[in-house]
Design a protein around this motif. Structure first.
Motif, PDB file in Angstrom:
ATOM      1  N   GLY A  63      53.003 -63.370 -25.300  1.00  0.00           N
ATOM      2  CA  GLY A  63      52.428 -62.585 -26.376  1.00  0.00           C
ATOM      3  C   GLY A  63      51.032 -62.063 -26.151  1.00  0.00           C
ATOM      4  O   GLY A  63      50.586 -61.199 -26.904  1.00  0.00           O
ATOM      5  N   ASP A  64      50.324 -62.549 -25.143  1.00  0.00           N
ATOM      6  CA  ASP A  64      48.963 -62.053 -24.971  1.00  0.00           C
ATOM      7  C   ASP A  64      48.953 -60.758 -24.159  1.00  0.00           C
ATOM      8  O   ASP A  64      49.702 -60.593 -23.206  1.00  0.00           O
ATOM      9  N   THR A  65      48.102 -59.839 -24.585  1.00  0.00           N
ATOM     10  CA  THR A  65      47.892 -58.568 -23.893  1.00  0.00           C
ATOM     11  C   THR A  65      46.454 -58.549 -23.385  1.00  0.00           C
ATOM     12  O   THR A  65      45.528 -58.917 -24.112  1.00  0.00           O
ATOM     13  N   TYR A  70      51.276 -56.970 -20.746  1.00  0.00           N
ATOM     14  CA  TYR A  70      51.703 -57.881 -21.810  1.00  0.00           C
ATOM     15  C   TYR A  70      52.492 -59.034 -21.211  1.00  0.00           C
ATOM     16  O   TYR A  70      53.394 -58.826 -20.390  1.00  0.00           O
ATOM     17  N   ASP A  71      52.159 -60.245 -21.615  1.00  0.00           N
ATOM     18  CA  ASP A  71      52.842 -61.437 -21.118  1.00  0.00           C
ATOM     19  C   ASP A  71      54.201 -61.563 -21.793  1.00  0.00           C
ATOM     20  O   ASP A  71      54.296 -61.913 -22.968  1.00  0.00           O
ATOM     21  N   LEU A 101      43.584 -62.956 -12.702  1.00  0.00           N
ATOM     22  CA  LEU A 101      44.291 -63.595 -13.798  1.00  0.00           C
ATOM     23  C   LEU A 101      44.225 -62.763 -15.071  1.00  0.00           C
ATOM     24  O   LEU A 101      43.152 -62.383 -15.529  1.00  0.00           O
ATOM     25  N   GLY A 102      45.408 -62.478 -15.625  1.00  0.00           N
ATOM     26  CA  GLY A 102      45.470 -61.775 -16.904  1.00  0.00           C
ATOM     27  C   GLY A 102      45.908 -62.673 -18.028  1.00  0.00           C
ATOM     28  O   GLY A 102      45.812 -62.309 -19.204  1.00  0.00           O
ATOM     29  N   ASP A 103      46.386 -63.863 -17.688  1.00  0.00           N
ATOM     30  CA  ASP A 103      46.916 -64.799 -18.677  1.00  0.00           C
ATOM     31  C   ASP A 103      45.763 -65.576 -19.306  1.00  0.00           C
ATOM     32  O   ASP A 103      45.396 -66.652 -18.840  1.00  0.00           O
ATOM     33  N   ASN A 143      44.754 -58.834 -28.008  1.00  0.00           N
ATOM     34  CA  ASN A 143      45.346 -59.211 -29.299  1.00  0.00           C
ATOM     35  C   ASN A 143      45.120 -60.667 -29.690  1.00  0.00           C
ATOM     36  O   ASN A 143      45.548 -61.103 -30.747  1.00  0.00           O
ATOM     37  N   ASN A 144      44.460 -61.449 -28.844  1.00  0.00           N
ATOM     38  CA  ASN A 144      44.143 -62.841 -29.171  1.00  0.00           C
ATOM     39  C   ASN A 144      42.839 -63.231 -28.490  1.00  0.00           C
ATOM     40  O   ASN A 144      42.489 -62.666 -27.445  1.00  0.00           O
TER      41      ASN A 144
END
Length: 202
Positions: free
Chosen positions: A164-166, A55-56, A154-156, A90-91
């Protein structure tokens, strides 16, 4: 030359070919995080049925980072491939570039492709590990691969300024280029032929 000498030479040749192929680096996260970490996000957590997610929480670019066991000389993987599955949880993604970074100390190289997976949709990324596919920073392609200190993915997927991004990650693989099947068939055939001739002579 005696036939037994030829048999030994062919055997050594085949064993040498086998030693040229590096073992695949693979993380399928079937039961745990397999010592992967992150930078710029929460520590990865294992999720059933078998992947990791993070989670960011920092509002900056964040990445999944390979375990120390993956460090070392990757020269044997040149011409092979790197692949992985990723999902925004989640997005929807709104960007996805610099997908992969391969680090060697303070030097690195990166590969990226525009692809924005939708929320809940797993996407597979694959790239051939060749100089043409990567942009190097600080050193050459071959030198970086001789002493890899981290593979970063990259996970972002929501850009680098918000939180907020997972993101989920699965099935990370670094594959060596496969040896041509014809080479193995030729060597095996020679061994069999020489062995049969020796039996008949005896």
């Amino acid at each position: 030359m005696k036939r037994w000498s030829i048999l030994v030479m062919v055997s050594v040749f085949l064993l040498g070919l086998g030693g040229m192929a590096q073992a695949t680096l693979v993380s399928t996260f079937d039961s745990d995080t397999e010592n992967w970490t992150t930078e710029g996000a929460t520590s990865p957590s294992w999720t059933s049925p078998g992947f990791i997610q993070a989670y960011d929480n920092a509002g900056s670019w964040w990445r999944f980072v390979s375990p120390n066991g993956w460090d070392g000389n990757w020269s044997g993987y040149i011409g092979g491939s790197i692949s992985y599955d990723i999902v925004p949880i989640n997005n929807n993604a709104n960007q996805h570039e610099h997908n992969i970074e391969i680090w060697s100390g303070s030097n690195y190289m990166y590969w990226g492709v525009a692809n924005e997976p939708a929320k809940g949709v797993w996407t597979t990324f694959t790239v051939a590990l060749t100089d043409a596919n990567f942009t190097e920073v600080g050193d050459t392609f071959s030198n970086i691969l001789q002493n890899v200190t981290a593979l970063k993915i990259l996970g972002d997927l929501r850009g680098g300024t918000g939180t907020g991004d997972t993101t989920g990650l699965d099935n990370v693989r670094v594959n060596a280029i496969p040896l041509p099947g014809a080479v193995w068939l030729l060597g095996s055939g020679l061994l069999r032929l020489l062995g049969l001739r020796r039996i008949r002579r005896n």
